[in-house]
Design a protein around this motif. Sequence first.
Motif, mmCIF file in Angstrom:
data_model
loop_
_atom_site.group_PDB
_atom_site.id
_atom_site.type_symbol
_atom_site.label_atom_id
_atom_site.label_comp_id
_atom_site.label_asym_id
_atom_site.label_seq_id
_atom_site.Cartn_x
_atom_site.Cartn_y
_atom_site.Cartn_z
ATOM 1 N N GLU A 177 3.894 8.845 -11.476
ATOM 2 C CA GLU A 177 4.108 9.172 -12.836
ATOM 3 C C GLU A 177 5.584 8.323 -12.820
ATOM 4 O O GLU A 177 5.822 7.900 -13.924
ATOM 5 C CB GLU A 177 4.190 10.629 -12.991
ATOM 6 N N TRP A 180 5.275 4.163 -11.641
ATOM 7 C CA TRP A 180 4.339 3.332 -12.229
ATOM 8 C C TRP A 180 3.896 4.069 -13.636
ATOM 9 O O TRP A 180 2.764 3.430 -14.327
ATOM 10 C CB TRP A 180 3.076 3.247 -11.417
ATOM 11 N N THR A 182 2.003 6.211 -14.442
ATOM 12 C CA THR A 182 0.590 6.747 -14.379
ATOM 13 C C THR A 182 0.011 7.838 -13.764
ATOM 14 O O THR A 182 0.787 8.456 -12.794
ATOM 15 C CB THR A 182 -0.412 5.397 -13.653
ATOM 16 N N ASP A 184 -2.921 8.172 -12.408
ATOM 17 C CA ASP A 184 -4.386 7.678 -11.927
ATOM 18 C C ASP A 184 -4.044 7.796 -10.352
ATOM 19 O O ASP A 184 -3.705 7.065 -9.652
ATOM 20 C CB ASP A 184 -4.600 6.547 -12.290
ATOM 21 N N SER A 187 -5.298 5.301 -7.667
ATOM 22 C CA SER A 187 -4.766 3.868 -7.443
ATOM 23 C C SER A 187 -4.377 3.666 -6.165
ATOM 24 O O SER A 187 -3.837 4.500 -5.389
ATOM 25 C CB SER A 187 -3.597 4.059 -8.499
#
Length: 220
Positions: A177, A180, A182, A184, A187
């Motif tokens: 978080e 990047w 994100t 996900d 990843s």
Amino acid sequence: MRVLLVEDDDSIAVPLVEGLGRFGIQAEHVTTGAAALAAPPADLVLLDLGLPDIDGVDVCWELNRTRNVPIIMLTSRRAEADLVRGLEGGADDYLAKPFSLRELVARIRAVDRRSRATRAAPPPSDTQALGPLSIDRAAREVSVDGRPVTLSPKEYDLLEMLAARPGTMVLRQKLLEQIWATTDSRSKTLDFHIASLRRKLGRPDWIETRRGVGFRLVVT
């Protein structure tokens, strides 16, 4: 002293606000994570984990990232994993429900004392030394045993986050978080950068992996 109480259950929040008032602690009550993030600054946050809109641990992370405010988690969750997630998310203390008002007040005062002492301490140096590892945060430069180590921006960000709390497990989700942007967790980008960082530091054992959970920096 003014605290922010984040609790969606009025049967708990209302008497708690009244009780804290008897000890000279003014409590502002909000019922959602979004309201907590939008609330005016407080001296301390009492944060329930089971909120209706945002997971309490995520609220804790965001408050910890954007505000310099101590946080005590209040929750009926008793699993060790929840405790670990919350404390690693930046909470200063954890109190399981049900709890006594006197114990809560004692915890509030203890956390407040520690927080004030930290704020009164001189600012840390821009350079962090962990054994042979040196991190110059102002210049974003890293060296091992005095030897410069060239890192990519993302590798440096990873190392800096791990070094901010050496020996403490930093969650994969938090790294994804904050570096990047994100959530996900599937990843492979994070694993690729961790492998590259280990190789460049020349000491793969310094970054420990807890599979599916996160990483921690242990410089020996």
